[in-house]
Design a protein around this motif. Sequence first.
Motif, PDB file in Angstrom:
ATOM      1  N   ASP A 166       0.799  -1.230   0.000  1.00  0.00           N
ATOM      2  CA  ASP A 166       0.000   0.000   0.000  1.00  0.00           C
ATOM      3  C   ASP A 166       0.834   1.285   0.000  1.00  0.00           C
ATOM      4  O   ASP A 166       0.331   2.355   0.337  1.00  0.00           O
ATOM      5  CB  ASP A 166      -0.968  -0.002   1.196  1.00  0.00           C
ATOM      6  CG  ASP A 166      -0.249  -0.069   2.535  1.00  0.00           C
ATOM      7  OD1 ASP A 166       1.000  -0.187   2.546  1.00  0.00           O
ATOM      8  OD2 ASP A 166      -0.929  -0.009   3.572  1.00  0.00           O
TER       9      ASP A 166
ATOM     10  N   ALA B 238      -6.718  -2.758   2.492  1.00  0.00           N
ATOM     11  CA  ALA B 238      -6.763  -2.981   1.044  1.00  0.00           C
ATOM     12  C   ALA B 238      -6.603  -4.480   0.775  1.00  0.00           C
ATOM     13  O   ALA B 238      -5.913  -5.181   1.499  1.00  0.00           O
ATOM     14  CB  ALA B 238      -5.650  -2.190   0.350  1.00  0.00           C
TER      15      ALA B 238
ATOM     16  N   GLU C 140     -12.533  -3.499  -0.024  1.00  0.00           N
ATOM     17  CA  GLU C 140     -12.972  -2.389  -0.883  1.00  0.00           C
ATOM     18  C   GLU C 140     -14.475  -2.448  -1.186  1.00  0.00           C
ATOM     19  O   GLU C 140     -15.033  -1.466  -1.681  1.00  0.00           O
ATOM     20  CB  GLU C 140     -12.201  -2.415  -2.211  1.00  0.00           C
ATOM     21  CG  GLU C 140     -10.757  -1.942  -2.119  1.00  0.00           C
ATOM     22  CD  GLU C 140      -9.798  -3.009  -1.620  1.00  0.00           C
ATOM     23  OE1 GLU C 140     -10.254  -4.137  -1.317  1.00  0.00           O
ATOM     24  OE2 GLU C 140      -8.581  -2.723  -1.527  1.00  0.00           O
TER      25      GLU C 140
ATOM     26  N   LYS D   4      -4.475   2.615  -2.655  1.00  0.00           N
ATOM     27  CA  LYS D   4      -5.624   1.718  -2.704  1.00  0.00           C
ATOM     28  C   LYS D   4      -5.538   0.849  -3.960  1.00  0.00           C
ATOM     29  O   LYS D   4      -4.842   1.196  -4.915  1.00  0.00           O
ATOM     30  CB  LYS D   4      -6.912   2.548  -2.756  1.00  0.00           C
ATOM     31  CG  LYS D   4      -7.165   3.354  -1.496  1.00  0.00           C
ATOM     32  CD  LYS D   4      -7.736   2.455  -0.431  1.00  0.00           C
ATOM     33  CE  LYS D   4      -8.075   3.231   0.829  1.00  0.00           C
ATOM     34  NZ  LYS D   4      -8.459   2.327   1.918  1.00  0.00           N
TER      35      LYS D   4
END
Lengths: 418, 418
Positions: free
Chosen positions: A143, A191, A216, A360
Motif C-alpha cells: 500500500d 486494502a 474495498e 488503494k
Amino acid sequence: MASGTLLYAQSGGVTAVINATASAVIEAARARKVKVLAARNGILGALREELIDTSKESAAAIRALAHTPGGAFGSCRVKLKSLQQDRARYERLLDVLRAHDVRWFLYNGGNDSADTALKVSQLAAEFGYPLTCVGVPKTVDNDLAVTDCCPGFGSAAKYTAVSVRECALDVAAMADTSTKVFVYEAMGRHAGWLAAAAGLAGDGENAAPHLILFPERPYDEADFFAKVKATVERVGYCVVVASEGIQTRDGKFVADAGGGKDSFGHTQLGGVASFLAGRVKDALGYKVHWALPDYLQRSARHLASKTDVEQAQAVGRKAVEFALKGMNAVMPVIVRTSDAPYRWKVEAAPLSKIANHEKKMPANFLRKDGYGITPAARRYLEPLIRGEAPPPFGRDGLPKYVTLKNVAVTRKLPPFAG
Amino acid sequence: MASGTLLYAQSGGVTAVINATASAVIEAARARKVKVLAARNGILGALREELIDTSKESAAAIRALAHTPGGAFGSCRVKLKSLQQDRARYERLLDVLRAHDVRWFLYNGGNDSADTALKVSQLAAEFGYPLTCVGVPKTVDNDLAVTDCCPGFGSAAKYTAVSVRECALDVAAMADTSTKVFVYEAMGRHAGWLAAAAGLAGDGENAAPHLILFPERPYDEADFFAKVKATVERVGYCVVVASEGIQTRDGKFVADAGGGKDSFGHTQLGGVASFLAGRVKDALGYKVHWALPDYLQRSARHLASKTDVEQAQAVGRKAVEFALKGMNAVMPVIVRTSDAPYRWKVEAAPLSKIANHEKKMPANFLRKDGYGITPAARRYLEPLIRGEAPPPFGRDGLPKYVTLKNVAVTRKLPPFAG
C-alpha cells in the motif's frame, strides 16, 4: 573510504524478504568501505542506543541473510508523532546519530517509516547536522504510494496463490462427502491486495477461488450466501478467500462481529474466516473448514517470489547508492516499464510523496460483481509472483536460515527515558 | 497381458502425495499391460459404479500426477460397517467388481480402508470370486499399525517444521513491541505426530517451538500459563504448537470448550489455537497471534518431503506387484532398517494386523515435562522430512498441477440405492 557511518533499521511487520534488502544494503556499503550499524528493534534501538555492529558478521552470514525470513535485527511497531508532539524523541534520535557519526540513515518500512525518515531529515537540517535520510520500501500490504509494488508483497502474494491452489485441490477431492465450503483468510486490513493475489490461483467461473471478499466492497451477507450456495450447486464445492479487513455497509469490521467473548466469557480471537465459516454452516448447513495462515503468509521464505527477492535487493542497493550520493529524503521505488515482458527499474522518489499516503487497489482491478479480479489485476499481479528463489535446505530437510551474532556497539550516551 | 482389470480407489483425507501413489500404481500396471480403472470419490464410486478409465490419460498426465496434491479421482469419508450390518453394500461392491472384470482391488487409505479391503476380500472368497485385495497406506496422521511411517505424513511434517521455523523468526523480530505469544494449530485428533514434527524446527530450551501441546498429555491450563510466562520472560516471546486434539484431564477436547456459540448466538468454529490465544491474552495480557493452516498442511505439495514422495511411489509400485502375484489381503508397509544412514524397504503385511488398529506415539518420544520431543523422536522423525521434491513451476510463478480427464466408464449395472 567514505567518512561516517550508515545506520540501517527495520520497521513494522517483517516480511519474507526484508532481510534480502538488509543483506543488499550491507553488501553495497561494504563494497564502498562504509561501516554499517543496525538498530536493534527498529527505531527503538536508535532511541535506546542499542546498535549492532554489522562488521562483525561474516560475508557468508550477510549472503545467507538474503534467504532468511523475519527481521534479523528486530523490528518494531512504533510510530513517532509530529515533530512538535515527539520533539524529545526526534532530538534523542539525532543525538544518537551524532554520537555514532551516522551520516546516512536508511529506514526500511512502510508509510509511517517514510514519515519518520522525512521528519528526521528535517530536524537534522534544522540543527545543521549533515545527514542523508533514505526510506527503503517494505510491506506485504502493498500500500505504499508512488512505487509500483512493495518488496515483501510479491512473496506473500505467491504464498497466497499457491496455498489457495493447493488446498482447493484438497477440497475438490473430498467435497462429495466432506467439506463443501473452505474459507481462507488473507492479510489486508485496509486494502485487498493479498486477497486479490489469491485470484491468480485459478481463472474462470468454476476455478477456485470462487469468491473473494475485499475490504474495498461492503460485505453483504445475503448476497454472499446466495453466491456460496450457487457455487456449491454448480461446482460441488466453494473456495472463499476473505480479506481480514472486510466491512459491512455501515463500516464495521466483520471480524469484530465474530470476536468478543465466548460463552465462558473468555476473549475469542475470531478472525473473519472463523466467523464466515460459522455463519455459512448455520445458514446453509454445509460442512465448512477454514484456514488462517497469519504470519505464515509473510514469513514463507521457502516460497518466495524471485521477482520480489530481486526487487528487495535492488531497493537495498539503490538506497545505499542514493544515500552516498547525498540524495536526501528520498525512497528508491520500483517503476514498471512494461507488463509483457515484465520490466522494471528503480528510481528515487521524494519521501514527502510517500509518507502517510496509502495506495488503494485500483477500482478496475475488481470484477463488477465484487467477488473476483479482472484481467487488469492479473496483468499487474502475475509478474510479481513470478520465479522461485528457494533457500538452501540442509541435510535435515529444513531451510538453512542464518542467525546473526548481533554484536552490540558500546554505548556513548546516557540512557534515554522516552 | 494379464487378464482382468485393476481397480484403484482413494479413501479418507487426501494428502500432498496420495496422487504420487496413484501415479506409481498406474505406471506399474501399464508397464505390465494391466488396465486400471479408478473409482470416483473412493468407495462411493465403486458402489455407484462411477468408474474412471485411466487409459484415457496420457503418460505425461500420469507422470504429472506424481507432483499434484489432492486426490485426482476424488476421495470420500465413508466407512463401511461390518459384513453383517453392511451386507448389501459389500455385495454391491462385489457386483460392480465382477461386472468390470476387476481382479485386483487396491484401496489407498488409512485404518478404515484397510478394514474395508479386508472385508471385501473375505466376501469375495465366500462367493468364490477370484479377487486380490491390497491396501495401500496413506495418512497424514501417521497412525497406521505395522508400517514404520505413513505416506503423506512426511510431507505434512515437513510443512509443519518449516512453517514453525519461519513464523518463529517473524515473531522473534517483532516481540519487543508486538506479538509475544504465537500459537500454531497442528492436525492430529488422537495422536500428536504432526505437533511432534514441529519440534524439528528447533532444538534447545530457547529455540522455537518452545512449548508443544500433545493429545497424549492432559492439558493443564495453570501449568501451561506458567510455562508460557516463563518462556516470554526468558526468551522474549513464546511459540506454542498445539495439537487440535488436546484434552483436559477429564477427557474433554479443549477445542470444544472454545467452540459453541458466540455472543450473537452464531456457531463459532473456534479450534484449539484460537481458544488458547484468547485464554493466554486474558490471563497473561500478552499480545497473541495464532495460525490454523488446516488443509494447507496436508496439500502443500510445493514443500513435499522427497523421502515421503519416494515412499508414496514405492508403496504404489509394490501394491501392484503384490496384487499381480495374488498376495491377497496385504498392505505394502515401510520397514525402517536403519536410522543413520536412513534406510527403508517395502514389505507385505497382513491387512488383519492393520485394520482398525491405531498406532500411538511411543511414550519415549515425549519429553518428561510433556512440552517437547526427545532425541528418540528426532531420530525417528528427521529422515521423514528429508529432501525436497518441488513440483515444476510455470512461467506464471505457480506450480503446474495436472487435472485429469477422468473419462467415465460406461455403466453395466442398474443404479444402487445404498
